[in-house]
Each structure stands twice: as structure tokens, then as C-alpha cells.
Design a protein around this motif. Structure first.
Motif, short mmCIF file in Angstrom:
data_model
loop_
_atom_site.label_atom_id
_atom_site.label_comp_id
_atom_site.label_asym_id
_atom_site.label_seq_id
_atom_site.Cartn_x
_atom_site.Cartn_y
_atom_site.Cartn_z
N GLY A 9 7.96 9.86 36.70
CA GLY A 9 8.24 10.89 35.54
C GLY A 9 7.20 11.09 34.81
N SER A 10 7.21 12.03 33.76
CA SER A 10 6.07 12.19 32.83
C SER A 10 6.25 11.47 31.51
N GLY A 11 7.55 10.86 31.26
CA GLY A 11 7.46 10.16 30.00
C GLY A 11 8.17 11.12 28.88
N SER A 12 8.42 12.21 29.22
CA SER A 12 9.05 13.15 28.09
C SER A 12 10.56 12.86 28.13
N PRO A 13 11.23 12.83 27.27
CA PRO A 13 12.68 13.00 27.22
C PRO A 13 13.25 13.92 27.80
N LEU A 14 12.64 15.20 28.02
CA LEU A 14 12.92 16.58 28.71
C LEU A 14 13.10 16.37 30.10
N SER A 15 12.33 15.43 30.58
CA SER A 15 12.40 15.50 32.06
C SER A 15 12.92 14.22 32.68
N PRO A 16 13.46 14.08 33.66
CA PRO A 16 13.99 12.71 34.34
C PRO A 16 12.97 11.69 34.46
N SER A 17 13.23 10.38 34.33
CA SER A 17 12.15 9.51 34.46
C SER A 17 12.69 8.06 35.07
N PHE A 18 12.08 7.31 35.70
CA PHE A 18 12.59 6.05 36.28
C PHE A 18 11.51 4.96 36.05
N ASN A 19 11.81 3.86 35.66
CA ASN A 19 10.95 2.75 35.73
C ASN A 19 11.52 1.37 36.08
N PHE A 20 10.89 0.51 36.67
CA PHE A 20 11.18 -0.72 37.37
C PHE A 20 10.06 -1.55 37.00
N GLY A 21 10.37 -2.80 36.08
CA GLY A 21 9.42 -3.94 36.02
C GLY A 21 9.69 -5.13 36.29
N LEU A 22 8.82 -5.97 36.73
CA LEU A 22 8.67 -7.47 36.59
C LEU A 22 7.67 -8.01 35.96
N GLU A 23 8.06 -9.10 35.06
CA GLU A 23 7.26 -9.80 34.30
C GLU A 23 7.26 -11.20 34.11
N LEU A 24 6.26 -11.94 34.22
CA LEU A 24 6.02 -13.44 34.13
C LEU A 24 5.70 -13.54 32.65
N ALA A 25 6.34 -13.79 31.63
CA ALA A 25 5.97 -13.91 30.17
C ALA A 25 5.60 -15.55 29.87
N LYS A 26 4.30 -15.72 29.34
CA LYS A 26 3.91 -17.00 29.03
C LYS A 26 4.15 -18.20 30.18
N SER A 27 4.01 -17.73 31.43
CA SER A 27 4.43 -18.55 32.42
C SER A 27 5.73 -19.40 32.50
N SER A 28 6.46 -19.05 31.91
CA SER A 28 7.75 -19.76 31.67
C SER A 28 9.17 -18.73 31.53
N LEU A 29 8.99 -17.61 31.45
CA LEU A 29 10.25 -16.67 31.68
C LEU A 29 9.76 -15.48 32.18
N PHE A 30 10.78 -15.22 33.34
CA PHE A 30 10.72 -14.26 34.28
C PHE A 30 11.77 -13.07 33.62
N ILE A 31 11.01 -12.03 33.69
CA ILE A 31 11.84 -10.92 33.16
C ILE A 31 11.74 -9.65 34.16
N ALA A 32 12.98 -9.22 34.54
CA ALA A 32 12.91 -8.02 35.51
C ALA A 32 13.85 -6.96 34.61
N SER A 33 13.48 -5.76 34.77
CA SER A 33 14.08 -4.75 34.01
C SER A 33 14.03 -3.36 34.84
N PHE A 34 15.09 -2.59 34.43
CA PHE A 34 15.32 -1.36 35.04
C PHE A 34 15.77 -0.38 34.22
N TYR A 35 15.15 0.85 34.26
CA TYR A 35 15.50 2.12 33.23
C TYR A 35 15.54 3.20 33.94
N GLN A 36 16.39 4.07 33.74
CA GLN A 36 16.65 5.58 34.06
C GLN A 36 16.96 6.51 33.31
#
Length: 393
Positions: free
Chosen positions: A196-223
Motif C-alpha cells: 500500500g501507499s501509506g495514505s489512509p485513502l487506499s488499502p494497506s497491509f503491514n506485518f512486522g517482527l522486532e527483537l527489541a533490546k535483545s530481550s523483547l520479541f514483538i510481532a505486529s500486524f495491521y491492515q
């Protein structure tokens, strides 16, 4: 421009809006007013007052004011502002100069008046950054730091197609400066996939995996979904036969990857799920669920001049079994164009945040329903807040 690109990408900005907007804090009030002179659109001033409803000795009413100047009305990246407050950081100056032709930028944050300077950051922070459509790197430095603590953070983010990867260094743990580079607690890395373009007028999809400070695993999903429905509104003209809905869904899971007890302000494992439904140009319904609380919010917006928004929220705390309520009222007279339609010779929905559309899809009766091709990438005629973030990371 004063923030690391690592902290903005990977769907973090969209998830923050989904989980925070319109959820009012219980037994607290907050007011905000923005003033912009008609003769000079390059400057504005924002004043805020917030605090507890009841007089708690441990909390006090805080008043802030921010005066901002930017060189280009349509480009907010080169600016200077002054921040004043009755709490700590009584007077602070921020400034940024960004040159999109070369992709380089420099910025600084300088607390001019403080009640007490404790940390190295209290003496000022300066930063350098470089950004293109596929690469961003930069560093924030503390030139007047104590004990030789010069770097505050550094980041490197790259995007190839729909895949983005990034790493960030924040020297918060460890002893000597040379040892901090070897401490994995000071490093974070992330990988994301976005459509997606990142504009709120068009559809978008985001999926992310993060290892923060080597101690916290963060999985996120946004559509973000844009849905066209064949609905005839009795309050509209007879030729209006369609309506646009916006549906947002997000999920965030945080899990500790080590067996140590909670330390270094790193939270324990948690999760939250949120959803939002904008039924039309006037109504927005939101809700989120977590292990400790559940929340729901309803917002109504008028498009008069000036326009106003009223929202009410309820938060259920499972630990205490109590429900807290909050409400907010917002008045706005800053938009260049309110809710409006296009050429009356067509059944066409103006591409705006209130009622946009996407291409010619269907016919009803004898007249086609035309929809603006936002997905073509032509965002020039839209308000600035509805355009994509830009051609740089």
C-alpha cells in the motif's frame, strides 16, 4: 524529522493511532488550542493544559505552549520551534534543516532553561540523517555530554520492494562506552512487510517482527481496508447510491525471550487486539482488548464550518472490576476544504478522507458510479495529512 526512522516504520505509527486515538484517560482533563495567523501561514502556536480532575498532591496541572515556524507551507521538514512550560524543560528550542534534493538533514534539540540538569540529554542533542526511498541512516549525538556519553542513538533502515529491514543502537546499558557496543541489550532489529501507499485513502497491509533490546520479541500486524457499499442515504440526494467504509484491524504481541525477572524497564509479556470501523463521514467506532483491560470508543464528527468532533470512551479494568469513562470535544476550522462532492454531472465521490473512492467498478440504474483513482498514485490534490509519508524513509 527529529525521530529515528526505525521508530516510525514497520507499522508502528499506524498501530499507535489505532490503540491510542479517542481513548480518553479517566479522571483527567486535557485542552489544546492551535492559533494560526491568516496573513502568515508559515507560523502557528499550540497551547495545552492538562491535569487531574480532582486535586491530587502528587499531580499538578501542566501548561505548555509551542511556537513553530517552517520555511515552506507544504514541506514541514525544515522548521524551528520554541517550547515553554511550567514544568521541567521550561524553555526548549528545536530546529531541523532538510534538503530533499540531496537527502541530507541536520537537526538539534536544546533545553535552554531547566530546573536541574541531570542526564547528558539535558545539555542538548544534535543529529544527522540521510534518506531516500530505499535507505535511511542517521545518528543522534550529545556534544555536551557528561562522562564521554556522546552517541544517543543510531539507526539504519533499508527497503527493497515491499520488504523493510532495520537496526538501531541505543547505548543505555553497560559500563564504559567501548563495552556498550558489545552489550546486546543496546541493540534492536526489525523486519517488516508492507503493501500500500501509506495514505489512509487506499488499502494497506503491514506485518512486522522486532527483537527489541535483545530481550523483547514483538510481532505486529495491521491492515487498513477501504470498502465500497451500495447504500442509499436518506439524508443525501437521490443520485447518491454508494458509501465508503474504512475498517482497521491491528494486533501486537510482546514476549520476553529471556528468563530474567522484569528489569531495565522492559515489560513482561503482553498482547492487545484493536479494531476500528468508520461507517461514514460522521461516525467512527473503535475497540481494543488486552489481558488487563478492554476499551471501546465512539466518535461523531460534523463537517460544518467550523467542524466539531465529539467522542466518548469506556475502559474496563479487569484487575479491579471497575469501568472508567471519558469524553472529548474537538473544534476545528483549519481545513482548506470541508466534505464536498465533485462535478454534479457525475455520480462521483470526491477523494477526501470523509468519502473517497478508487475506480469505476459498478453501475446502478442508468448512471455509472465513478470513483477517483487514488491507487494510481496521484495524491497532489489531497490534503497534506492524507498523502503518503513521502519518497524517503
Amino acid at each position: 524529522m527529529l525521530e529515528s526512522s526505525y521508530n516510525i516504520l514497520f507499522g508502528k505509527l499506524a498501530l499507535k493511532c489505532l490503540f491510542d486515538d479517542y481513548y480518553e484517560e479517566a479522571r483527567h482533563f486535557s485542552t489544546r488550542i492551535m492559533l494560526k495567523p491568516i496573513d502568515d501561514p508559515h507560523v502557528d502556536m499550540i497551547a495545552t493544559v492538562s491535569g487531574p480532575v480532582d486535586n491530587k498532591p502528587e499531580e499538578k496541572i501542566v501548561g505548555n505552549a509551542l511556537f513553530r515556524w517552517q520555511s515552506d507551507v507544504d514541506d514541514p521538514h525544515t522548521f524551528m520551534d520554541l517550547f515553554v512550560s511550567n514544568s521541567d524543560r521550561i524553555l526548549q528550542m528545536r530546529s531541523c534543516a532538510y534538503y530533499p534534493k540531496w537527502g541530507f538533514g541536520a537537526f538539534g534539540i536544546f533545553p535552554l532553561l531547566l530546573k536541574k540538569r541531570i542526564s547528558s540529554e539535558d545539555y542538548g542533542v544534535m543529529g544527522l540523517r540521510y534518506g531516500t526511498g530505499s535507505l535511511s541512516f542517521g545518528a543522534m549525538l550529545m556534544p555536551f555530554a557528561l562522562r564521554g556519553e556522546v552517541p544517543k542513538s543510531a539507526w539504519l533502515v533499508s527497503k527493497v520492494g515491499r520488504l523493510a529491514v532495520g537496526v538501531q543502537y541505543e547505548p543505555q546499558y553497560g559500563g564504559k562506552e567501548d563495552a556498550k557496543y558489545k552489550n546486546l541489550m543496546n541493540w534492536s532489529c526489525a523486519i517488516g512487510y508492507g503493501v500500500g501507499s501509506g495514505s489512509p485513502l487506499s488499502p494497506s497491509f503491514n506485518f512486522g517482527l522486532e527483537l527489541a533490546k535483545s530481550s523483547l520479541f514483538i510481532a505486529s500486524f495491521y491492515q487498513h481496508v477501504v470498502v465500497q457499499r451500495r447504500v442509499k442515504n436518506p439524508l443525501e440526494e437521490n443520485e447518491i447510491v454508494g458509501i465508503t467504509n474504512y475498517i482497521d484491524f491491528g494486533f501486537e504481541l510482546q514476549t520476553r525471550v529471556d528468563d530474567a525477572k522484569t528489569a531495565h524497564n522492559i515489560p513482561e509479556s503482553s498482547f492487545q487486539v484493536g479494531a476500528s470501523w468508520q461507517a461514514n463521514k460522521n461516525l467512527l467506532l473503535k475497540g481494543k482488548v488486552g489481558p488487563l483491560s478492554s476499551s471501546v470508543a465512539l466518535a461523531f464528527k460534523s463537517w460544518w464550518k467550523p467542524s466539531f468532533t465529539f467522542n466518548i470512551s469506556a475502559i474496563r479494568d479487569r484487575t479491579t472490576g471497575k469501568t472508567a469513562y471519558g469524553f472529548g470535544i474537538r473544534v476545528e476550522n483549519l481545513r482548506e476544504a470541508s466534505y464536498q462532492r465533485a462535478d454534479p454531472n457525475f455520480v462521483m465521490l470526491t477523494p477526501s478522507k470523509e468519502h473517497p473512492a478508487e475506480g469505476t467498478i459498478w453501475k446502478i440504474g442508468d448512471r455509472p458510479m465513478l470513483q477517483a483513482d487514488v491507487n494510481s498514485g496521484n495524491f497532489e490534490g489531497l490534503p497534506k495529512e492524507l498523502r503518503p509519508l513521502g519518497k524517503f524513509l
